[in-house]
Design a protein around this motif. Structure first.
Motif, PDB file in Angstrom:
ATOM      1  N   PRO A 256       0.812  -1.221   0.000  1.00  0.00           N
ATOM      2  CA  PRO A 256       0.000   0.000   0.000  1.00  0.00           C
ATOM      3  C   PRO A 256       0.843   1.268   0.000  1.00  0.00           C
ATOM      4  O   PRO A 256       1.844   1.358   0.716  1.00  0.00           O
ATOM      5  N   VAL A 257       0.434   2.242  -0.799  1.00  0.00           N
ATOM      6  CA  VAL A 257       1.169   3.501  -0.860  1.00  0.00           C
ATOM      7  C   VAL A 257       0.806   4.414   0.302  1.00  0.00           C
ATOM      8  O   VAL A 257       1.520   5.384   0.578  1.00  0.00           O
ATOM      9  N   ARG A 258      -0.300   4.142   0.953  1.00  0.00           N
ATOM     10  CA  ARG A 258      -0.652   4.809   2.202  1.00  0.00           C
ATOM     11  C   ARG A 258      -1.291   3.768   3.112  1.00  0.00           C
ATOM     12  O   ARG A 258      -2.125   2.969   2.675  1.00  0.00           O
ATOM     13  N   VAL A 259      -0.909   3.796   4.389  1.00  0.00           N
ATOM     14  CA  VAL A 259      -1.522   2.934   5.400  1.00  0.00           C
ATOM     15  C   VAL A 259      -2.039   3.846   6.504  1.00  0.00           C
ATOM     16  O   VAL A 259      -1.270   4.575   7.128  1.00  0.00           O
ATOM     17  N   ILE A 260      -3.350   3.814   6.707  1.00  0.00           N
ATOM     18  CA  ILE A 260      -3.989   4.681   7.696  1.00  0.00           C
ATOM     19  C   ILE A 260      -4.670   3.795   8.731  1.00  0.00           C
ATOM     20  O   ILE A 260      -5.426   2.886   8.392  1.00  0.00           O
ATOM     21  N   GLN A 261      -4.381   4.069   9.997  1.00  0.00           N
ATOM     22  CA  GLN A 261      -4.886   3.235  11.098  1.00  0.00           C
ATOM     23  C   GLN A 261      -5.520   4.123  12.151  1.00  0.00           C
ATOM     24  O   GLN A 261      -4.984   5.156  12.501  1.00  0.00           O
ATOM     25  N   GLY A 262      -6.672   3.702  12.650  1.00  0.00           N
ATOM     26  CA  GLY A 262      -7.298   4.464  13.723  1.00  0.00           C
ATOM     27  C   GLY A 262      -8.774   4.146  13.842  1.00  0.00           C
ATOM     28  O   GLY A 262      -9.285   3.191  13.252  1.00  0.00           O
TER      29      GLY A 262
ATOM     30  N   LEU B  74      -5.475  14.336  -3.031  1.00  0.00           N
ATOM     31  CA  LEU B  74      -6.640  14.732  -2.242  1.00  0.00           C
ATOM     32  C   LEU B  74      -6.626  14.072  -0.866  1.00  0.00           C
ATOM     33  O   LEU B  74      -7.011  14.681   0.134  1.00  0.00           O
ATOM     34  N   LEU B  75      -6.170  12.830  -0.806  1.00  0.00           N
ATOM     35  CA  LEU B  75      -6.078  12.141   0.475  1.00  0.00           C
ATOM     36  C   LEU B  75      -5.074  12.825   1.394  1.00  0.00           C
ATOM     37  O   LEU B  75      -5.299  12.959   2.605  1.00  0.00           O
ATOM     38  N   ASP B  76      -3.962  13.273   0.821  1.00  0.00           N
ATOM     39  CA  ASP B  76      -2.905  13.908   1.606  1.00  0.00           C
ATOM     40  C   ASP B  76      -3.190  15.371   1.930  1.00  0.00           C
ATOM     41  O   ASP B  76      -2.483  15.974   2.742  1.00  0.00           O
ATOM     42  N   ALA B  77      -4.178  15.951   1.296  1.00  0.00           N
ATOM     43  CA  ALA B  77      -4.485  17.364   1.532  1.00  0.00           C
ATOM     44  C   ALA B  77      -4.847  17.577   3.000  1.00  0.00           C
ATOM     45  O   ALA B  77      -5.471  16.725   3.624  1.00  0.00           O
ATOM     46  N   PRO B  78      -4.460  18.713   3.575  1.00  0.00           N
ATOM     47  CA  PRO B  78      -4.723  18.952   5.006  1.00  0.00           C
ATOM     48  C   PRO B  78      -6.214  19.025   5.308  1.00  0.00           C
ATOM     49  O   PRO B  78      -7.011  19.474   4.494  1.00  0.00           O
ATOM     50  N   ALA B  79      -6.566  18.571   6.472  1.00  0.00           N
ATOM     51  CA  ALA B  79      -7.950  18.649   6.952  1.00  0.00           C
ATOM     52  C   ALA B  79      -7.921  18.993   8.433  1.00  0.00           C
ATOM     53  O   ALA B  79      -7.037  18.543   9.168  1.00  0.00           O
TER      54      ALA B  79
ATOM     55  N   TRP C 257     -10.385  12.940  11.728  1.00  0.00           N
ATOM     56  CA  TRP C 257      -9.458  12.488  10.687  1.00  0.00           C
ATOM     57  C   TRP C 257      -8.042  12.499  11.251  1.00  0.00           C
ATOM     58  O   TRP C 257      -7.510  13.533  11.622  1.00  0.00           O
ATOM     59  N   SER C 258      -7.430  11.327  11.318  1.00  0.00           N
ATOM     60  CA  SER C 258      -6.088  11.227  11.898  1.00  0.00           C
ATOM     61  C   SER C 258      -5.157  10.516  10.933  1.00  0.00           C
ATOM     62  O   SER C 258      -5.107   9.303  10.878  1.00  0.00           O
TER      63      SER C 258
END
Length: 592
Positions: free
Chosen positions: A302-308, A340-345, A350-351
């Motif tokens: 995966p190019v991004r792994v998001i956990q939470g 768009l996923l990496d854009a700040p929020a 969102w973590s």
């Protein structure tokens, strides 16, 4: 099923939880009557921005109110726990709580109540002349095409990715058609599946009679976020569960669930979502297992792994896996799915704090680790026959292993019950070192002690493990300090000096002293007496007397301080650590 809660009134709980969002994010406001969290009209906001309105039943926090904020959604409407908000609540959000001049996207999860009520509000908004689009997020593959029928896929954890991406596009200036189209595009390239070890309980409600519970050792594969059943139940072995879940997500031959076609060239984002009741350390272990199997079984890195925790089910004892294929959006530079996923929020739910540059500089090759073997790099002249070490030390280890049940019994009464197991685990690991033939022990006793130190540091944890590790490190130094360049046999006098050095060193790191009801009540008398008399049996007797004295001591250090019922065990139970150490010392002394 966990039925204990701090709140007994679910209505009050929902309102306080919604209000907390405005406490933690001052750019937001709460319409209490309609249970709408929305971006304040006086907060900074880009002009010509499409408004994103989401929502659903409460109990899925941080979804959906936690996704309101700059770069994500503009408003979220909450129902009661696990129930859709009303059409009137949603209409208020879409028409009165967000700007409407550049259109509104109304985007709930795909559940019947949500679709009907959010859909009704959509039609009311359109009738009022507001450009409004509706999309129901549906990413779950747990029940498959046959079972889901005309209703379609349910919306679960992957909804967080859809909301993040459409919110980022709206923040970047995308028009309503582009934002609506992106929602469809992301959903078409997204698959998710969850699993849980137990149903959840709603605060303030009685457990329904006859409620089907999940048997210990089993897991519901594909369970929905409202206690709905999944595809089947399986043994709760994580490795096999993950294999089953990934097969449901990625098997191209499963006509019932193959929603996303992919090739070896395709890239994916992985989202591991906590259903609310999984500890952080277990969730991390789950993420590692999922990532490992993706790499080994599917050649997906995966190019991004998001956990939470993104979309929970109250305190659901489970997790979901979401995979998003990074298909081209067709929106041009700066608007790819990854950008768009990496854009700040700025939303509390969102973590994903890892920056784009960190991911771009990712290197997957293993780091070459440097290992220093101080014992072998710095040989000493302090000698002791390895056969003697194995005989004497082995006798001590054997005795402390045999004493484990008694030490555990004592520690269960006055502590947390792990002392005996910890000592046994350390003793067995050291015995394994003694029994090992490759590489065998040498007559360099400093080398031997350093190798034992390594075992203790890796195997024994907690406070007692740290004390033993510090003591043994200092013991190695105390032995080496007597090395004057010629061969020195490690006799009783050499050991006595080294042990005295160790006790002094240990005092720099712990305030524990004899009288505090700790292992020091045995250790210090043993070392002091051996130094004074050079007699190991006299030293052992001193340790036994120190341990016996702990029966009448009030603990001033260690976990025993916090344990109640002291009057019941004073005069009867010795300190477990001191008792375990004395058993070890008795084995040593009797074999010497």
């Amino acid at each position: 099923m966990q039925t204990k809660h701090f709140f007994s009134d679910p209505t009050h709980l929902v309102l306080t939880a919604l209000n907390s969002i405005t406490v933690t994010n001052p750019s937001l406001a709460l319409d209490v009557q309609n249970k709408i969290v929305f971006r304040r009209p006086d907060a900074p906001r880009k002009s010509k921005k499409v408004s994103i309105v989401t929502g659903g039943g409460s109990g899925h926090e941080p979804a959906f109110a936690g996704f309101v904020g700059h770069g994500l959604c503009d408003a979220a409407v909450a129902g009661t726990v696990f129930a859709s908000p009303s059409a009137e609540q949603i209409r208020r959000a879409a028409m009165d709580r967000v700007p409407t001049d550049h259109g509104v996207l109304i985007i709930p999860n795909n559940y019947t109540g949500d679709v009907l009520n959010f859909g009704m509000a959509t039609e009311k908004s359109r009738a009022a002349g507001i450009r409004t689009e509706f999309f129901a997020m549906a990413d779950d593959v747990g029940v498959g095409r046959k079972k889901s029928g005309k209703v379609g896929r349910r919306g679960i954890g992957g909804a967080a990715l859809i909301l993040k991406l459409v919110g980022a596009l709206a923040e970047a200036g995308g028009n309503l058609d582009e934002v609506y189209g992106l929602a469809q595009h992301v959903n078409n390239n997204l698959v998710s599946i969850g699993t849980s070890l137990e149903h959840v309980h709603i605060p303030g409600r009685r457990v329904p009679e006859g409620l089907d519970t999940i048997a210990p050792g089993d897991a519901e594969v594909g369970m929905g976020i409202h206690n709905e059943p999944g595809s089947h139940r399986a043994k709760a072995d994580l490795v096999e569960l993950v294999k089953t879940m990934l097969r449901s997500l990625l098997d191209p031959n499963d006509s019932d669930r193959a929603y996303v076609k992919y090739t070896p060239k395709d890239e994916f984002v992985l989202l591991i979502n906590n259903l609310g009741g999984v500890s952080i350390i277990e969730l991390a272990g789950i993420t590692d297992e999922v990532n490992r199997q993706l790499n080994s079984d599917y050649k997906i890195n995966p190019v991004r792994v998001i956990q939470g925790t993104f979309l929970s089910s109250l305190d659901g004892l489970g997790f979901s896996i979401s995979l998003l294929k990074l298909a081209d959006t067709g929106l041009g530079a700066g608007k790819s799915l990854l950008e768009l996923l990496d854009a700040p929020a700025e939303a509390v739910g969102w973590s994903a704090p890892i920056s784009t540059s960190t991911w771009q500089n990712r290197i997957d090759t293993p780091v070459q680790l440097k290992d220093s073997n101080l014992a072998e790099e710095n040989p000493s002249n302090v000698k002791l026959d390895p056969a003697v070490v194995k005989k004497v030390l082995g006798a001590g280890l054997k005795q402390v292993i045999a004493a484990e049940p008694e030490v555990t019994k004592f520690d269960t009464i006055v502590g947390d019950g792990d002392c005996g197991v910890g000592l046994k685990r350390g003793a067995e690991a050291i015995q394994e070192l003694l029994d090992s033939s490759s590489p065998g022990l040498t007559d360099d006793i400093v080398n031997t002690v350093n190798r034992i130190v390594t075992v203790v540091e890796n195997v024994m944890d907690g406070t007692s493990g740290a004390i033993y590790a510090i003591f043994l490190n200092a013991l190695a130094h105390g032995l080496r300090d007597q090395d004057k360049g010629s061969t020195l046999q490690a006799d009783t006098e050499v050991w006595a000096k080294a042990l005295k050095h160790s006790v002094t060193a240990l005092g720099r790191y712990t305030p524990a002293k004899p009288g505090d009801r700790t292992l020091m009540d045995a250790l210090v008398p043993f070392c002091d007496t051996l130094y004074a008399k050079k007699d190991v049996h006299a030293a052992l007797n001193a340790a036994k007397e120190g341990t016996e004295a702990t029966k009448n001591m009030k603990a001033s250090l260690g976990r025993s301080v916090y344990v109640g019922g002291e009057s019941e065990w004073i005069g009867k139970v010795p300190d477990p650590g001191a008792h375990g150490l004395t058993e070890f010392l008795a084995g040593l002394a009797n074999a010497a």
